[in-house]
Scaffold this motif. Structure first.
Motif, mmCIF file in Angstrom:
data_model
loop_
_atom_site.group_PDB
_atom_site.id
_atom_site.type_symbol
_atom_site.label_atom_id
_atom_site.label_comp_id
_atom_site.label_asym_id
_atom_site.label_seq_id
_atom_site.Cartn_x
_atom_site.Cartn_y
_atom_site.Cartn_z
ATOM 1 N N MET A 1 -10.594 -26.497 -5.795
ATOM 2 C CA MET A 1 -10.260 -27.901 -5.987
ATOM 3 C C MET A 1 -9.135 -28.277 -5.041
ATOM 4 O O MET A 1 -8.007 -27.880 -5.230
ATOM 5 C CB MET A 1 -9.819 -28.106 -7.431
ATOM 6 C CG MET A 1 -9.627 -29.507 -7.847
ATOM 7 S SD MET A 1 -9.018 -29.541 -9.544
ATOM 8 C CE MET A 1 -10.209 -28.470 -10.362
ATOM 9 N N ALA A 19 -15.194 -30.558 -1.478
ATOM 10 C CA ALA A 19 -15.153 -31.975 -1.816
ATOM 11 C C ALA A 19 -14.132 -32.266 -2.888
ATOM 12 O O ALA A 19 -13.742 -33.402 -3.080
ATOM 13 C CB ALA A 19 -16.528 -32.435 -2.280
ATOM 14 N N LEU A 20 -13.714 -31.270 -3.640
ATOM 15 C CA LEU A 20 -12.818 -31.520 -4.758
ATOM 16 C C LEU A 20 -11.415 -31.724 -4.243
ATOM 17 O O LEU A 20 -10.619 -30.815 -4.160
ATOM 18 C CB LEU A 20 -12.873 -30.346 -5.727
ATOM 19 C CG LEU A 20 -12.335 -30.584 -7.120
ATOM 20 C CD1 LEU A 20 -12.868 -31.867 -7.702
ATOM 21 C CD2 LEU A 20 -12.685 -29.442 -8.024
ATOM 22 N N CYS A 61 -9.495 -40.017 -0.949
ATOM 23 C CA CYS A 61 -10.820 -39.746 -1.487
ATOM 24 C C CYS A 61 -11.770 -40.883 -1.139
ATOM 25 O O CYS A 61 -11.412 -41.821 -0.412
ATOM 26 C CB CYS A 61 -10.764 -39.598 -3.014
ATOM 27 S SG CYS A 61 -9.933 -38.101 -3.616
ATOM 28 N N ASN A 82 -13.115 -40.045 -8.567
ATOM 29 C CA ASN A 82 -12.898 -38.832 -9.360
ATOM 30 C C ASN A 82 -11.586 -38.867 -10.118
ATOM 31 O O ASN A 82 -10.595 -39.452 -9.656
ATOM 32 C CB ASN A 82 -12.868 -37.598 -8.467
ATOM 33 C CG ASN A 82 -14.225 -37.082 -8.047
ATOM 34 O OD1 ASN A 82 -14.333 -36.490 -6.992
ATOM 35 N ND2 ASN A 82 -15.259 -37.267 -8.838
ATOM 36 N N CYS A 85 -8.710 -37.500 -8.175
ATOM 37 C CA CYS A 85 -8.177 -38.346 -7.105
ATOM 38 C C CYS A 85 -7.087 -39.309 -7.599
ATOM 39 O O CYS A 85 -6.581 -40.123 -6.818
ATOM 40 C CB CYS A 85 -9.313 -39.156 -6.471
ATOM 41 S SG CYS A 85 -10.532 -38.150 -5.596
ATOM 42 N N ASP A 133 -15.464 -35.558 -14.291
ATOM 43 C CA ASP A 133 -14.370 -35.708 -13.312
ATOM 44 C C ASP A 133 -14.451 -37.132 -12.780
ATOM 45 O O ASP A 133 -15.075 -37.390 -11.767
ATOM 46 C CB ASP A 133 -14.532 -34.678 -12.195
ATOM 47 C CG ASP A 133 -13.393 -34.696 -11.184
ATOM 48 O OD1 ASP A 133 -12.426 -35.456 -11.390
ATOM 49 O OD2 ASP A 133 -13.470 -33.954 -10.182
ATOM 50 N N SER A 214 -14.706 -36.459 -2.111
ATOM 51 C CA SER A 214 -14.501 -36.568 -3.552
ATOM 52 C C SER A 214 -14.563 -38.021 -3.996
ATOM 53 O O SER A 214 -13.952 -38.896 -3.373
ATOM 54 C CB SER A 214 -13.136 -35.998 -3.941
ATOM 55 O OG SER A 214 -13.126 -34.605 -3.840
ATOM 56 N N ASN A 231 -18.048 -34.326 -6.699
ATOM 57 C CA ASN A 231 -16.714 -33.799 -6.974
ATOM 58 C C ASN A 231 -16.380 -32.399 -6.487
ATOM 59 O O ASN A 231 -15.200 -32.072 -6.361
ATOM 60 C CB ASN A 231 -16.370 -33.910 -8.469
ATOM 61 C CG ASN A 231 -16.975 -32.796 -9.316
ATOM 62 O OD1 ASN A 231 -18.165 -32.499 -9.213
ATOM 63 N ND2 ASN A 231 -16.171 -32.192 -10.157
ATOM 64 N N THR A 232 -17.339 -31.530 -6.164
ATOM 65 C CA THR A 232 -16.911 -30.198 -5.763
ATOM 66 C C THR A 232 -18.014 -29.428 -5.064
ATOM 67 O O THR A 232 -19.173 -29.846 -5.036
ATOM 68 C CB THR A 232 -16.386 -29.395 -6.980
ATOM 69 O OG1 THR A 232 -15.710 -28.229 -6.531
ATOM 70 C CG2 THR A 232 -17.506 -29.022 -7.931
#
Length: 291
Positions: A1, A19-20, A61, A82, A85, A133, A214, A231-232
């Motif tokens: 993350m 991406a997190l 983000c 997210n 973020c 998220d 994200s 998100n990830t």
């Protein structure tokens, strides 16, 4: 993350990152709205090319200007991104933040990814990294006013579960890049470090998302509606660690998929908002975590 990206220069350093894009910079890291009672998505009701129209870039983000099926043109506009973020930092496990004052700015994009101007939040309506998220901001303007000034209508958040095998687009306003892949399946539980997400959408390998993506809307390529929020991704093949989420099934068996990305489904969100886009976590059918 990953912690959030701090400006484009810093973002470039994270170009290979997951991406997190977690905690905010402060802590680290055309269908027109035709009437006063209804507002529709630019792609609603027809198959159309997915573009950047209605997406936004945050400081760290990506995100999108969104409506729910029952939203009206004169409702206060909402931005979806997210929970990790949030400008206040990544919420801890079990933490849910609601209705906090915010003056956060978002860069609104046109179809080709060009900047139309800045829209600004009046409050952060909902944010969490528990079970999902997600962050939802309320803007200090309405959908109708945005449509009138910028010619941009919001994306619609679908109220139905995404479908395995469907064609999807992950639209990053931060990077101004669109990733194309399919919904490979769904993870019963997705565990990353201290956080656990429920019923996460798993991408096929071509959506190899990076830091800064994200909060990107995951758009169904046929309906043009938002079905999840990116998100990830499992970055290094590690097991259930930061930047390396793992899948856990109903029997507790763990599966690691290196290089595979995930998104959190958004169909559960519309049931938690009533008239005037007002958050009400006690509404029938609302399953978002409560504070």
């Amino acid at each position: 993350m990953k912690k959030p990206l701090i400006g484009t220069a810093a973002a470039l350093l994270f170009a290979g990152a997951t991406a997190l894009a977690g905690a905010p910079a402060a802590t680290a890291s055309t269908a027109t709205a035709t009437t006063s009672t209804n507002v529709t998505s630019p792609q609603a009701g027809k198959v159309a090319a997915v573009t950047f129209a209605g997406t936004v870039a945050l400081s760290n983000c990506s995100g999108s200007l969104v409506r729910f099926p029952a939203s009206t043109a004169n409702d206060p506009a909402l931005v979806l991104s997210n929970g990790h973020c949030l400008e206040s930092g990544m919420p801890g496990p079990g933490q849910v933040v609601t209705n906090q004052a915010s003056s956060r700015s978002f860069t609104l994009l046109n179809a080709s990814g060009g900047s139309l101007g800045t829209v600004k939040a009046s409050k952060m309506v909902y944010g969490t990294m528990t079970d999902t998220d997600v962050s939802i901001y309320q803007l200090n303007t309405t959908y109708a006013a945005i449509q009138s000034r910028y010619g941009i209508a919001p994306l619609t958040v679908a109220a139905t579960h995404p479908v395995q095998g469907s064609s999807i687009k992950v639209v990053s306003g931060y990077w101004k890049k669109i990733y194309s892949c399919s919904a490979d399946g769904f993870a019963y539980r997705l565990k990353e470090a201290d956080w656990t997400f429920k019923d996460s959408l798993r991408y096929t390998s071509t959506c190899n998302v990076i830091g800064g993506t994200s909060g990107s809307p995951v758009v169904d390529a046929n309906s043009g509606q938002v079905v999840a929020v990116n998100n990830t991704i499992n970055e290094d093949g590690q097991r259930c660690t930061l930047n390396n989420p793992c899948e856990v099934d109903q029997n507790g068996a763990v599966t690691v998929r290196r290089g595979i990305g995930y998104a959190q489904e958004t169909y559960i969100i519309p049931a938690c908002f009533g008239a005037g886009n007002k958050l009400d976590l006690t509404r029938a059918g609302c399953t978002l975590p409560r504070p």
